[in-house]
Design an enzyme around this catalytic site. Structure first.
Site, PDB file in Angstrom:
ATOM      1  CG  ASP A   1     -13.702   5.733   0.791  1.00  0.00           C
ATOM      2  OD1 ASP A   1     -14.451   6.403   0.056  1.00  0.00           O
ATOM      3  OD2 ASP A   1     -13.527   4.509   0.652  1.00  0.00           O
TER       4      ASP A   1
ATOM      5  CG  HIS B   1     -13.206   4.021  -2.644  1.00  0.00           C
ATOM      6  ND1 HIS B   1     -13.970   3.339  -1.723  1.00  0.00           N
ATOM      7  CD2 HIS B   1     -13.381   3.376  -3.822  1.00  0.00           C
ATOM      8  CE1 HIS B   1     -14.592   2.337  -2.323  1.00  0.00           C
ATOM      9  NE2 HIS B   1     -14.247   2.342  -3.591  1.00  0.00           N
TER      10      HIS B   1
ATOM     11  CB  CYS C   1     -14.317  -1.384  -4.880  1.00  0.00           C
ATOM     12  SG  CYS C   1     -15.357  -0.216  -5.763  1.00  0.00           S
TER      13      CYS C   1
END
Length: 220
Positions: free
Chosen positions: A161, A189, A114
């Site tokens: 994502d 994600h 991330c």
């Protein structure tokens, strides 16, 4: 095990450490926007079981010491706010402090998830502290794709994502053909995080196998 690091500008930050102190391969593991929480400690311990010495620095300590978040919408907003309060140059100082805490003489890698995926990219392009770098779903990598890595890099993205369109991934591939880029059909994600609703066990296992193989090649 908790420890404390000192960055080049004098800032002191906490870090989670795991694995053998005399390891010949070592990693800086970089947090998501949720702090060094249970998931990041789980990741660190997983690499430690593979024989790596691991240091996971608490990057949020620049904005709020001890911040450890969950994955609810309000946690996302708080994490984004904390990340936004930190200068990327300071984050680079903190990951270099973590690298300096790894065993002397060990081959050093960096892996991030991330926000940490973008930080790992910066670790590869803006620092010479690492011999290999891996980024998972780093949303800021496309904007920095013209930066040239100083070490081999591997990247992982979920094709579903919502925050990182496939056009961004293709732009990274076009700009940096020397970088290994993997995409995962249907993955969202955070697909490698066992605490997220988007967790995809099969994709997480495959990405981990690729990551370990990459480090095996470049940290020997």
């Amino acid at each position: 095990m908790q420890t404390e690091l000192a960055a080049a500008d004098g800032h002191r930050l906490s870090a989670w450490c795991a694995g053998p102190e005399d390891a010949t391969r070592a990693l800086v593991v970089v947090q998501e926007i949720f702090g060094v929480n249970r998931h990041m400690r789980h990741v660190a311990e997983g690499f430690a079981r593979q024989g790596f010495r691991v240091v996971c620095p608490a990057l949020f300590d620049r904005a709020e010491r001890g911040a450890e978040l969950g994955y609810a919408p309000e946690d996302v907003q708080r994490g984004l706010k904390l990340r936004g309060a930190i200068d990327p140059a300071d984050t680079l100082r903190d990951i270099e402090a973590a690298a300096a805490a790894l065993p002397r003489g060990a081959r050093r890698g960096i892996i991030g998830y991330c926000w940490g995926g973008t930080v790992a990219w910066h670790g590869a392009t803006r620092s010479r502290a690492f011999q290999a770098a891996i980024g998972y779903y780093g949303g800021g990598i496309a904007a920095a794709r013209e930066e040239v890595p100083n070490c081999p890099v591997q990247l992982h993205f979920g094709e579903a994502d919502k925050g990182i369109p496939l056009s961004d991934v293709e732009a990274i591939r076009a700009a940096r053909p020397e970088v290994e880029v993997f995409t995962y059909p249907g993955a969202q994600h955070g697909f490698a995080c066992e605490e997220r609703a988007s967790y995809s066990p099969a994709d997480a296992v495959l990405a981990e196998q690729r990551s370990l193989g990459f480090f095996e090649r470049h940290l020997k």
